[in-house]
Design an enzyme around this catalytic site. Structure first.
Site, mmCIF file in Angstrom:
data_model
loop_
_atom_site.group_PDB
_atom_site.id
_atom_site.type_symbol
_atom_site.label_atom_id
_atom_site.label_comp_id
_atom_site.label_asym_id
_atom_site.label_seq_id
_atom_site.Cartn_x
_atom_site.Cartn_y
_atom_site.Cartn_z
ATOM 1 N N GLY A 229 -2.054 5.451 -3.576
ATOM 2 C CA GLY A 229 -2.744 4.231 -3.954
ATOM 3 C C GLY A 229 -2.930 4.034 -5.441
ATOM 4 O O GLY A 229 -3.798 3.288 -5.866
ATOM 5 N N SER B 117 0.854 -1.192 0.000
ATOM 6 C CA SER B 117 0.000 0.000 0.000
ATOM 7 C C SER B 117 0.883 1.233 0.000
ATOM 8 O O SER B 117 2.051 1.179 0.398
ATOM 9 C CB SER B 117 -0.909 0.019 1.234
ATOM 10 O OG SER B 117 -0.149 0.261 2.396
ATOM 11 N N CYS B 118 0.323 2.342 -0.501
ATOM 12 C CA CYS B 118 1.064 3.609 -0.525
ATOM 13 C C CYS B 118 0.076 4.744 -0.348
ATOM 14 O O CYS B 118 -1.130 4.553 -0.488
ATOM 15 C CB CYS B 118 1.838 3.747 -1.834
ATOM 16 S SG CYS B 118 0.786 3.838 -3.297
ATOM 17 N N PRO B 119 0.554 5.965 -0.053
ATOM 18 C CA PRO B 119 -0.374 7.052 0.282
ATOM 19 C C PRO B 119 -1.389 7.358 -0.818
ATOM 20 O O PRO B 119 -2.559 7.547 -0.538
ATOM 21 C CB PRO B 119 0.555 8.245 0.516
ATOM 22 C CG PRO B 119 1.864 7.652 0.874
ATOM 23 C CD PRO B 119 1.953 6.362 0.126
ATOM 24 N N THR C 38 1.886 1.076 -4.874
ATOM 25 C CA THR C 38 1.228 -0.141 -4.409
ATOM 26 C C THR C 38 1.381 -1.266 -5.426
ATOM 27 O O THR C 38 1.719 -2.405 -5.083
ATOM 28 C CB THR C 38 -0.274 0.139 -4.198
ATOM 29 O OG1 THR C 38 -0.406 1.188 -3.240
ATOM 30 C CG2 THR C 38 -1.017 -1.093 -3.710
#
Lengths: 149, 498
Positions: B12, B8-10, B16
């Site tokens: 998205g 996951s990443c900020p 990700t």
């Protein structure tokens, strides 16, 4: 509207810093209405870069944001012969992918962006984009590998 | 070996998926199998639990908290930021393989030892997180409000159609799924040829759905905080809050409490033998005991004392209290929408009904009219506010606003709970003012009511119903105006910061 058209391909980015390069690339989105608020979008991209630079090993930069200034999920492809520092540890980026998503975009389009992100990790995909000679060729590669895959 | 992972990443939309691809490729190159769950904005397909159970190790490459992290409990885990997976996938695969081998060689060692420090990033402020938790609970509750509320309203409509003159709405509420009086027990005596039984059927199903409002609200607030372990203490706490008459405010308390307790218990470091039964036995057992135990023992008495004090206060005012009484009853009806304060006012109204006898203008009948009119203000006011300024509300709230027209018209105050639970201070302040005005005006106009329930479906039983409608309209307009003003101020403030 498709993810990218020939207008969104910049094959020879001038040597500059990443914010100027982002602006040059983002401007291609304004002309055909994909971006409705350039400053807002650039601001959102810059915020994302400040959180954590998006440069990746292998000469890749992926500035991106979900922004209210964007109306259509879009990709701008930029290439820089001399490379532009994008914060990666192993050197400047020569392939830049500016990914623009609307705030709260539809699932279908977000799925295409997800597919694009996965493709970026593929060497053959990156090599094909490095070797492409014309804008049309770039668009064809992306359409074939991402949109219609 | 077999691995599973979560990325996951900020934003998205990029890291990700790149991290997932990098991990899956690196695993394949090293001769392993790997399945990655991408918790990004394109939605994520959860990994089947069977695949997780069969995996030798887990890789979390994430910048956001892993959703439903409980599913991976007890597995050797490599926990890093998302960028590590992109830049160094093969190294992470090697690390996971080493962790898996280590765990197999030392079955008693805790898997946690294989973890580097987690790289979880908390970017949201406390206020934003609280609002996210409340909105999660509300979004799961709204379908129950809509289904239950509309069924109840349809029950009233059908009953009113069968028995005109307003008495149908009084008759239909006497029915139950079971009832000591067999004539009113649908389980014993449902007769498909009796239309009133069909109306009662709609009503009792709606009431059954309503019984879940507070448990679902509370359960899914806890779920937002603590993932799956929050559900049991949250739902049980919400049900107890309902039983204690603590209403949705009690549900907010149990939901938040259950979430924090469950999160705390989940974090306990326990021996490996116990770890297997943590999610199924220990966490639900301990967190439910603590949450509900605290709620009953600590909050039970204050709630009861509050209700007793309010009741005796109203009794000392007496039914002849006039406009002031209307103002107070109205404010109470609009305050907690089915909670203790509202319940005291409503009971005061219906108790008087029994004492009023057959006189047509007994003061008790005016009290009942004021109570019902005031109770209709909150859902109608919010329905109006969502119609006037939809941009101030979330999409589920806008949908709920449409149902709130029917619910408010039927004197189902619960139609306003989703709004109040998501934004208690602003909504309750607006509701108290609007409902108080309506209560006072209804008294001033001298409207009367002989039914304990029913909204516009008992209009024929309302004396001076024109005055009743004017009082209602004024209160609704005031409330909608206040909601819009308060919410816009907040809206602008948020935009200025962002």
């Amino acid at each position: 509207m498709s993810l990218i058209s020939t207008a969104q391909v910049v094959l020879d980015l001038p040597p500059t810093d990443r914010h100027e390069a982002t602006r040059t690339m983002a401007q291609t989105l304004v002309a055909d209405g994909r971006c409705t608020d350039l400053d807002l979008f650039l601001d959102d991209v810059r915020k994302r870069e400040e959180q954590m630079a998006t440069g990746l090993p292998g000469g890749i930069g992926i500035p991106h944001a979900r922004s209210a200034g964007i109306s259509t999920p879009s990709l701008v492809f930029g290439r820089s012969a001399s490379g532009i520092d994008w914060g990666a540890e192993d050197g400047p980026a020569t392939l830049i992918f500016l990914i623009a998503a609307p705030d709260g975009g539809g699932q279908e389009h977000l799925a295409i962006l997800a597919k694009l992100a996965r493709k970026l990790m593929r060497k053959d995909f990156r090599q094909a984009l490095t070797d492409a000679v014309t804008e049309t060729e770039v668009v064809e590669i992306i359409e074939r590998e991402v949109v219609n895959a | 070996m077999k691995f599973v992972g979560v990325t996951s990443c900020p934003t998205g939309i990029a890291h990700t998926y790149m991290a997932a691809e990098a991990l899956e490729q690196a695993a394949q190159d090293a001769g392993h199998e790997m399945l990655v769950e991408t918790q990004g904005s394109a939605g994520s397909d959860p990994i089947p639990q069977a695949v997780i159970d069969a995996a030798d190790a887990v890789i979390f490459a994430h910048d956001l908290p892993v959703k439903d992290v409980q599913r991976f409990a007890g597995k050797p885990t490599v926990d890093v930021g998302v960028k590590r997976a992109i830049s160094d996938g093969p190294a992470l695969i090697a690390q996971a393989a080493a962790a898996a081998a280590h765990a197999q060689a030392n079955p008693d060692a805790t898997a946690a030892a294989a973890r580097p420090a987690p790289v979880t990033v908390e970017t949201q402020g406390a206020g934003t997180r609280l609002r996210t938790w409340l909105m999660t609970g509300v979004s799961y509750m709204i379908p129950f409000v809509a289904a239950g509320g509309i069924l109840i309203a349809l029950g009233f409509m059908l009953a009113g159609f069968i028995t005109p003159g307003g008495n149908g709405a009084i008759e239909v509420v006497k029915y139950g799924i079971t009832n000591p009086d067999a004539a009113y027990s649908l389980m014993d005596g449902f007769n498909p040829l009796n239309l009133m039984h069909w109306a009662a059927l709609l009503f009792v199903i709606g009431a059954a759905a309503f019984a879940f409002l507070v448990p679902i609200l509370s359960g899914f607030i806890a779920y937002a905080i603590a993932d799956r372990p929050g559900l049991v203490p949250g739902i049980v706490g919400g049900a107890v809050s309902s039983t204690m008459g603590a209403g949705f405010l009690g549900g907010l308390v149990t939901g938040l409490l259950a979430g924090f307790v469950a999160k705390w218990v989940t974090g306990w470091k326990v021996a490996k033998g116990v770890r297997g039964v943590m999610p199924v036995v220990v966490i639900p057992l301990v967190s439910t005991l603590i949450t509900v135990g605290l709620f009953i023992t600590v909050l039970g008495r204050p709630i009861k004392a509050l209700m007793d004090a309010l009741t005796s206060g109203l009794n000392s005012l007496g039914v002849g209290g006039g406009i002031i009484l209307g103002l107070i009853l109205g404010a109470m009806m609009g305050f907690d929408l089915g909670g203790p304060v509202n319940k005291v006012a409503y009971t005061f109204g219906t108790t008087g009904l029994a004492a009023a006898g057959t006189a047509l203008d007994a003061p008790q009948l005016k009290v009942m009219a004021a109570v019902m009119a005031a109770g209709m203000v909150a859902p109608l006011g919010l329905a109006l506010a969502t119609t006037l300024r939809p941009a101030l509300f979330t999409e589920p709230e806008q949908e709920n606003g449409k149902a709130a027209w029917l619910l408010g018209a039927s004197f189902i105050s619960e139609g306003a709970i989703p709004f109040a639970a998501a934004d208690p201070v602003r909504i309750m302040a607006s509701s108290v003012v609007g409902s108080a005005v309506t209560g006072a005006l209804t008294m001033a106009f001298g409207s009367t009511l002989r039914a304990p329930h029913g909204g516009i479906w008992v209009l024929p039983l309302i004396g001076n119903f024109l005055g009743f409608l004017i009082a209602l309209a004024v209160g609704v307009a005031i409330m909608a105006g206040l909601v819009v003003v308060l919410k816009s101020r907040d809206h602008n403030a948020v935009r200025a910061i962002a």
